[in-house]
Design a protein around this motif. Structure first.
Motif, PDB file in Angstrom:
ATOM      1  N   UNK A   1       0.671  -1.291   0.117  1.00 20.40           N
ATOM      2  CA  UNK A   1      -0.060   0.013  -0.055  1.00 20.40           C
ATOM      3  C   UNK A   1       0.782   1.263   0.069  1.00 20.40           C
ATOM      4  N   UNK A   2       0.275   2.478  -0.581  1.00 21.81           N
ATOM      5  CA  UNK A   2       0.962   3.779  -0.324  1.00 21.81           C
ATOM      6  C   UNK A   2       0.801   4.105   1.211  1.00 21.81           C
ATOM      7  N   UNK A   3       1.836   4.879   1.350  1.00 20.61           N
ATOM      8  CA  UNK A   3       1.739   5.623   2.831  1.00 20.61           C
ATOM      9  C   UNK A   3       2.408   6.840   2.762  1.00 20.61           C
ATOM     10  N   UNK A   4       1.953   7.571   3.905  1.00 25.26           N
ATOM     11  CA  UNK A   4       2.556   8.930   4.057  1.00 25.26           C
ATOM     12  C   UNK A   4       3.805   8.795   4.953  1.00 25.26           C
TER      13      UNK A   4
ATOM     14  N   UNK B   1     -14.288  14.777  21.264  1.00 27.62           N
ATOM     15  CA  UNK B   1     -14.321  13.670  20.297  1.00 27.62           C
ATOM     16  C   UNK B   1     -13.791  13.619  18.944  1.00 27.62           C
ATOM     17  N   UNK B   2     -12.933  14.898  18.818  1.00 28.06           N
ATOM     18  CA  UNK B   2     -12.609  15.067  17.524  1.00 28.06           C
ATOM     19  C   UNK B   2     -11.165  14.273  17.393  1.00 28.06           C
ATOM     20  N   UNK B   3     -10.860  13.760  16.012  1.00 29.51           N
ATOM     21  CA  UNK B   3      -9.660  13.211  15.939  1.00 29.51           C
ATOM     22  C   UNK B   3      -8.757  13.960  14.658  1.00 29.51           C
ATOM     23  N   UNK B   4      -7.604  13.574  14.939  1.00 24.96           N
ATOM     24  CA  UNK B   4      -6.549  14.205  13.975  1.00 24.96           C
ATOM     25  C   UNK B   4      -6.483  13.216  12.958  1.00 24.96           C
ATOM     26  N   UNK B   5      -6.716  11.994  12.861  1.00 25.41           N
ATOM     27  CA  UNK B   5      -6.627  11.172  11.812  1.00 25.41           C
ATOM     28  C   UNK B   5      -7.322  11.340  10.560  1.00 25.41           C
ATOM     29  N   UNK B   6      -6.510  11.371   9.383  1.00 20.61           N
ATOM     30  CA  UNK B   6      -7.196  11.524   8.061  1.00 20.61           C
ATOM     31  C   UNK B   6      -7.853  10.541   7.613  1.00 20.61           C
TER      32      UNK B   6
ATOM     33  N   UNK C   1      -3.329  18.757  -0.220  1.00 22.46           N
ATOM     34  CA  UNK C   1      -2.051  19.066  -0.200  1.00 22.46           C
ATOM     35  C   UNK C   1      -1.531  18.444   1.323  1.00 22.46           C
ATOM     36  N   UNK C   2      -2.458  19.148   2.239  1.00 27.62           N
ATOM     37  CA  UNK C   2      -2.030  19.053   3.627  1.00 27.62           C
ATOM     38  C   UNK C   2      -2.241  17.694   4.334  1.00 27.62           C
TER      39      UNK C   2
END
Length: 665
Positions: free
Chosen positions: A427-430, A495-500, A573-574
């Motif tokens: 898989x692709x990854x960041x 409950x917010x998450x930072x994951x994309x 982009x981000x």
């Protein structure tokens, strides 16, 4: 399953028994079969030649090259299929390997081949590799590991030839390779791009609104805002309210006999009132009876000061008012931590076997609670997904082994030629930069998983943890529930998450999931397919938004396609480091450029007009000034003339007066 103890004993106690049969068979073939003797001589020459190369090898690259030769040599040997045959074959291979090692360096190459073949039929290769590391000469162990590495490379090379399966109606292709193949014959191909740029392509034609394939998730988890007791913690399905029990047949007959109905009974029954004698004595009693414990605030406050509970169960035990989720009455909760809710007994058991046994916060060991608190404070889901992933790997290996022992058929995923880890490798990854918080999470994850996966801390290094996070951040999808009765609470600061996550924003998301096939779909702001969840679970289906031709690449939108172009491109982009150049972005860029050019032209025209007006105004002002000056000059001349005339008049009058005086005299 052959245990480690059996392996150790195999080299000594059973060596004679297992080896004698093989030696007798070998000797018979050598004496009576000419072809077998010729084959032995050829193989011996190859092995001796390879052994000489390995003895002369001075680098890891040399060993890998020679390991490839040995791998191709042993690949011609047919491996047994039944469990009984595998065990006999394993014993024979180990016995030969031990004998060859004892003969000295001359037998190391053939010993490595025998140990490698034994590894191919052993049910737990990792365990056997650890035994090899402790019991075999270093040269033999390095060669076995090099053969394993070469096999992995060969397996990865053919990965996209066999995955996905043909029944999924898609295939993965390298777009850079396709572009290179499209070059005309004789064109210079030295500067071809070698970095893979893969995409998912349809293998047949599809009309609009057709399902191309369906896919189960690899790993998934609910979003914090959906952990309210109304969605299954395992499959993410909306948990329906339990139906009230219908009256029994006896009760119905009794009602018919007396002529009464349920509605009449309800009308006759007085409203339940709670006086001082009926008031619950504690918060626990209040929860059990379903009453609102408004009168127990002092007791709850006292409980808070005496003890701070960590779980729902502890909160109830001390009489503390916990933040109770308004769970569905049909939900089945984990009877240990009371914090996970499921839609069925199957989901509850499957979740416990796969991962919840490691992550349940009811354990006397506080590691699970600390892990959960860290993920909540960090607003991250990736550590939870990684913990579930490794737990499920262990569970799948156990199921595979059980299927082998019982001789039953394994599931489609368990029969897959490739492990889940090998799928993730493709898989692709960041590329992420590890943070101090990642180091803390990795340490806590290792503590959490070490109970069920010994040695995981040696395997999940900081680099592997960061790479896994990068794969999850790039490839996970938001899971949506289209059930009208499913109300997903809005996300809050807690409950917010930072994951994309790839999200179409068509309805409220309840969780995120990772998929093996769908992770290879690329982004387009004008997608031709979308990911849907027809069962309102984490099982995904890829549906066409427009007709898709055979050989056409599939695209989804990673972000809301309704966003403005600038906002869309900024998010891409981000979050994904994508500079989108899709047709929609090109058209919008061209339109924006054209609009900008028109605006610039209008501004320039307006500026020219204003300049011209200013010039004309200046000219008018100058002309007016000249006219005024001319008028002023004319007035002065008139005044002078008038003055001159006046002077002339005065002179004439004086002359006339003088003449009159003379006349009089």
């Amino acid at each position: 399953m052959v245990s480690a103890k059996t392996v150790a004993v195999a080299a000594t106690v059973t060596a004679a028994v297992a080896g004698l049969g093989y030696i007798a068979y070998f000797d018979y073939k050598r004496r009576h079969d000419r072809k077998f003797r010729r084959k032995l001589r050829r193989d011996r020459k190859k092995v001796e030649k390879t052994a000489q190369k390995i003895s002369d090898a001075s680098s890891l690259e040399d060993i890998s090259e020679h390991a490839l030769e040995l791998l191709n040599l042993v690949a011609k040997e047919k491996l047994p299929e039944t469990p009984e045959e595998k065990e006999k074959f394993f014993m024979a291979q180990v016995s030969q390997g031990e004998t060859l090692c004892a003969s000295g360096p001359a037998g190391y190459v053939e010993a490595a081949c025998r140990f490698y073949q034994a590894l191919k039929v052993y049910p737990n290769p990792v365990e056997l590799v650890m035994i090899y590391q402790k019991t075999t000469p270093d040269e033999v162990f390095k060669l076995v590991m090099a053969m394993m590495a070469q096999e992995v490379r060969q397996k990865q090379a053919r990965y996209f030839d066999v995955f996905p399966s043909k029944d999924k109606n898609v295939e993965i292709k390298d777009k850079n390779k396709l572009a290179a193949d499209d070059k005309p014959k004789g064109a210079d191909k030295k500067d071809e791009v070698v970095t893979p740029n893969r995409g998912l392509f349809a293998t047949k034609d599809f009309a609009a609104d057709e399902i191309i394939y369906e896919e189960e998730s690899v790993v998934s988890t609910l979003l914090p805002c959906a952990r309210n007791g109304r969605f299954c913690y395992h499959c993410m399905k909306n948990i329906p309210e339990s139906k009230s029990a219908e009256p029994s047949s006896e009760k119905a007959e009794e009602d018919n006999a007396t002529g009464s109905t349920d509605s009449e009974e309800k009308d006759e029954q007085p409203e339940t009132k709670t006086d001082d004698s009926e008031e619950p004595e504690s918060f626990v009693d209040a929860v059990k009876t379903g009453l609102t414990p408004e009168t127990l605030e002092e007791e709850a406050a006292k409980a808070v000061s005496e003890q701070k509970p960590q779980t729902f169960a502890e909160a109830v035990e001390v009489g503390l008012t916990p933040e109770l989720p308004e769970k569905s009455s049909g939900a089945l909760e984990c009877d240990k931590c009371h914090e996970a809710f499921y839609c069925s007994e199957k989901c509850r058991q499957d979740a416990y076997d796969a991962y919840h046994q490691f992550m349940c916060t009811s354990s006397s060991d506080s590691t699970a609670r600390e892990f959960a608190d860290l993920t909540k404070r960090g607003h991250e889901l990736a550590p939870i997904m990684i913990a579930k992933f490794f737990s499920m790997l262990v569970d799948r290996e156990k199921k595979k082994e059980l299927a082998r022992v019982l001789g039953t058929a394994a599931s489609a995923l368990e029969e897959d030629e490739y492990t889940t880890w090998e799928h993730l490798e493709c898989m692709r990854y960041l590329e992420l930069i590890p943070s101090p918080h990642d180091a803390v999470m990795l340490r806590k994850l290792s503590e959490l998983m070490s109970r069920g996966v010994p040695g995981i801390s040696d395997f999940v290094t900081g680099d592997r943890y960061t790479t896994l996070k990068g794969k999850l951040d790039y490839n996970t999808y938001a899971v949506h529930n289209s059930d009208d009765s499913a109300e997903v609470p809005e996300e809050t600061e807690d409950t917010r998450v930072s994951d994309t996550m790839r999200d179409s924003y068509k309805s409220g998301a309840v969780g995120i999931s990772l998929y093996l096939i769908s992770s290879h779909i690329t982004h387009d702001c004008d997608p031709n397919v979308e990911i849907t969840f027809p069962d309102n679970t984490d099982k995904a289906a890829i549906r066409t938004l427009k007709p898709v031709a055979k050989g056409e690449e599939l695209h989804v939108s990673f972000v809301d396609p309704a966003l403005e172009r600038v906002v869309r491109q900024k998010k891409l982009s981000s979050s994904y480091r994508i500079v989108c150049s899709c047709d929609k972005c090109k058209a919008e860029n061209a339109a924006a450029a054209e609009a900008e050019a028109v605006a610039e032209k209008e501004a320039e025209t307006q500026k020219e007009t204003e300049t011209q007006k200013e010039t004309e105004t200046d000219a008018d002002a100058e002309a007016t000034a000249e006219e005024l000056e001319a008028v002023r000059g004319t007035d002065e001349e008139v005044a002078e003339e008038q003055a001159a005339a006046q002077e002339t008049g005065d002179a004439d009058a004086a002359v006339e007066t003088s003449e009159d005086d003379v006349t009089k005299e």
